[in-house]
Each structure stands twice: as structure tokens, then as C-alpha cells.
Design an enzyme around this catalytic site. Sequence first.
Site, short mmCIF file in Angstrom:
data_model
loop_
_atom_site.label_atom_id
_atom_site.label_comp_id
_atom_site.label_asym_id
_atom_site.label_seq_id
_atom_site.Cartn_x
_atom_site.Cartn_y
_atom_site.Cartn_z
N SER A 184 0.80 -1.22 0.00
CA SER A 184 0.00 0.00 0.00
C SER A 184 0.83 1.28 0.00
O SER A 184 0.31 2.34 -0.33
CB SER A 184 -0.98 -0.01 1.18
OG SER A 184 -0.32 -0.38 2.37
N HIS A 212 -5.48 -4.18 -1.99
CA HIS A 212 -5.30 -3.26 -3.12
C HIS A 212 -5.23 -3.99 -4.46
O HIS A 212 -4.91 -3.37 -5.48
CB HIS A 212 -4.04 -2.42 -2.92
CG HIS A 212 -4.16 -1.38 -1.85
ND1 HIS A 212 -4.78 -0.17 -2.07
CD2 HIS A 212 -3.78 -1.39 -0.56
CE1 HIS A 212 -4.75 0.54 -0.94
NE2 HIS A 212 -4.15 -0.17 -0.01
N LYS A 243 -11.77 -0.59 -0.30
CA LYS A 243 -10.90 0.03 -1.30
C LYS A 243 -11.68 0.10 -2.63
O LYS A 243 -12.62 0.85 -2.72
CB LYS A 243 -9.59 -0.75 -1.40
CG LYS A 243 -8.90 -0.95 -0.04
CD LYS A 243 -7.95 0.17 0.33
CE LYS A 243 -7.64 0.28 1.81
NZ LYS A 243 -6.73 -0.72 2.37
#
Length: 395
Positions: A184, A212, A243
Amino acid sequence: MVDMMSLEEMAKQELKKLESENRLWKEHRLESPASSWSVVDGTKQLMLCTNDYLGLANNEEMKKASISSTEAYGVGSGAVRVISGTMSIHKQLEEELAAFKRRPASITLQSGYVTNFGVLSTLLDEDDLVLSDELNHGSIIDGIRMSRCEKVVYKHNDMDSLAEALDRANPKGKMLIVTDAVFSMEGDIAPLPGIAKLAKKYGAITYVDDAHGDGVLGENGRGAVNHFGLEGKIDIEMGTFSKAFGSVGGYIAAGEYFCEMLRNKVRAFLLSGSHPPSVAAANLESIRYVQKNPKLLKILWSNTRYFKKGLRSLGFDTGKSETPITPIMIGDSGAAQKMADELFKEGVFVIPIVFPMVPKGAARIRTIVNARHTESDLDFALGKLEKVGRRLHII
Ligand SMILES: *Cc1c(COP(=O)(O)O)cnc(C)c1O
């Protein structure tokens, strides 16, 4: 009770210390939906700091799903999952999520943090050994700590370092390799094929945090494991709805018995309230939506390529990023903070990433483009980055 003044004095000292280390959190206030442009602290900002990769946080279909579920089932589930807080919508989400990740089963929890913390601490005990990438997310680190197992930290994405650690390992219990799929703070991707190979050789369990990667990598955003063609070759896949999926919630996708074991043992599942139906419905819509709208993923990636190329041609150091997470390396914490402040004044919202989120001297600005940004949005951002970068002698 202690003297209230002394508690306040203690807190004040702590805050002073954080400020002197450039670690004091400045809370910005979002006064409009999270989007490609938002109103922040009364000013219009181009948003380069959200994790809302696909623009689902304020998507019409997502909102409809959430609202109609509230109307049909109310605002709360009424209990924890194991009492009466399991609604049909929770089960439907877990079934479709398992199919989306092409795994036999899944279990959803309140957040990604809760998932890593709860599952790792449940799965591991004193006899076990965990091998953890040095840049893994804090929620993984906390889950390991809570488990009291033995931990070996291997060098970031370094398969020689991992192999060495495995070679030396001799735990009484099981071995588990855990890694972020996409890191990240760096935006680089874990070498999952190498990890899977080593895990097989040494008989270690594999645990991949796809926070992610979901919605960003793989066919229709199925994530990093799909991206590498490793479906069925990673034991435990973890992810989040906070996300690219635009909402909130964490999950594990894995084998049927494994998920059933977690349902019976993870304390956050047993002891903490389940998602309101509106959240479960939004999460269900998000995985349907990404499958129905592959164009979004294409735009996300063309924006990513355009923006990275722009940054590099301006002379910025974008590190090792391979994904829409693109750091702009600065080095000094104060300089990174200053750059973010100046950009905010110019209408570009980015956050500085400083110690302890990254090592000392590795401070950076993190940028994340999304599928809702237009080319002129990105040109606007590049123009402001150039202006501020030159003024502060970063380029
Ligand atoms: C954001 C993030 C989490 C935590 O997810 P939440 O759902 O926001 O709690 C876990 N792991 C990684 C790698 C993340 O980036």
C-alpha cells in the site's frame, strides 16, 4: 479515577512529541461524497488520495442497492452473526464472493483490519512460525503479535530472503507465509508465483492480503491471485470492501471447512455486531458491478499509465510502483508534509506518508488515480505537481 488534569497533561505531551516528529495527524473534513473531485475543508479538491479506484463509493447502482436493502430490512442486523445477526443478504454475499474469487467458500467480517487481526490470531499459536514480508500492512503485524507465534520478517519481495528463512525454520507447529498482494505504500506487487513455489517446497500455508488487488488486478478485478493464474494455489485469500469496492468490510476466501472453522473461532465474528443490511447489499452489488462493467478497470489502468508517464517525464521518482498506487519519493518527512500542504492550497489533495508508516528518510507523497478521473483532471494534477515540485526544489 486519576486527576483529569494529569491525564490531559499526559495526552498533551504525547501530541507534542508526535508534532515534533512530523507525525501529528491533521484531520481534513470531507463535505461532499468521496469522488474524483470533492469538497474538503470548504475547498474544491482534485482527489488523489482515496482508495476508491473504480468510483464505486458514490456510484448510483451501489446507492440503490444500499437504500433498497435498508428499506426492506432496516438499518441494523440486531445481533452478532452467531446469534441472530446472519441475514440472507450476508449469506448471499458470501456465496457470490466465493464464486467471484473462484474459491469454495468465504466469510465476511466487519473490516479488513478486523479480518487480518482476527484470523491470523486465531490461526496461529505459540508453536507456529510465520514468515512475513517486512512491508506488510499493520493489521497483519497486529494479528501476528496477538497470536504470540514465532515471527521471521523477510526482506521485501525478496525470494532469496524468504527461502533462507524457510531453510532455517523448524517450528513445532505449522508454518505460514503472509504477504500483501499489492503494497500500500509502494504500489508494487508481491511475487506470488515464487511464494507459492517456496510454500509448496517447504510445506507452508500461504495467506495473501488482496486489499489493493481486488477490483484492480486480474480478470474483471478478481485480484492478484487471478492476475498470476494462481487460483487454487494460494491457501487463504483475504480482502476488503473498503478500497476498490467502495464500501466497508473484510473477508476471507478459502476452503469450506476452513471458513466454517473461522465462523466458530474468530472472536470478532462471535463477539461483534454484523454489518447492517445496507453494507452487505452494497458489497454484493460491488462484485456484481465490476463483473458487469469491465470498462471501468480499463479506464483505471489507462489513467494509471498516463499519470505515471507524466510524473516520470517531469522528473519525479515514482519508486517501484506497478499499480495505480504511485508514490512520489521525497525523503525528508518535513518536505513531504510541506509538499502536501502546498498542493492542497493549489486544489490537489494528496497525503504525505511519513515514519512510522514508511522507514525514516523514505517519506513520500502517495497518489492514487481512479477510473473517474478524466485526462484533463490528470493534466491539472500534473501541472500543480510540477509547479509545487519546482518551487520546493524536488524536481
Ligand atoms: C486497507 C488495508 C487493510 C485494512 O482494510 P480495512 O477494510 O480498511 O480495515 C488491510 N490490509 C491492507 C494491505 C490494506 O491496504
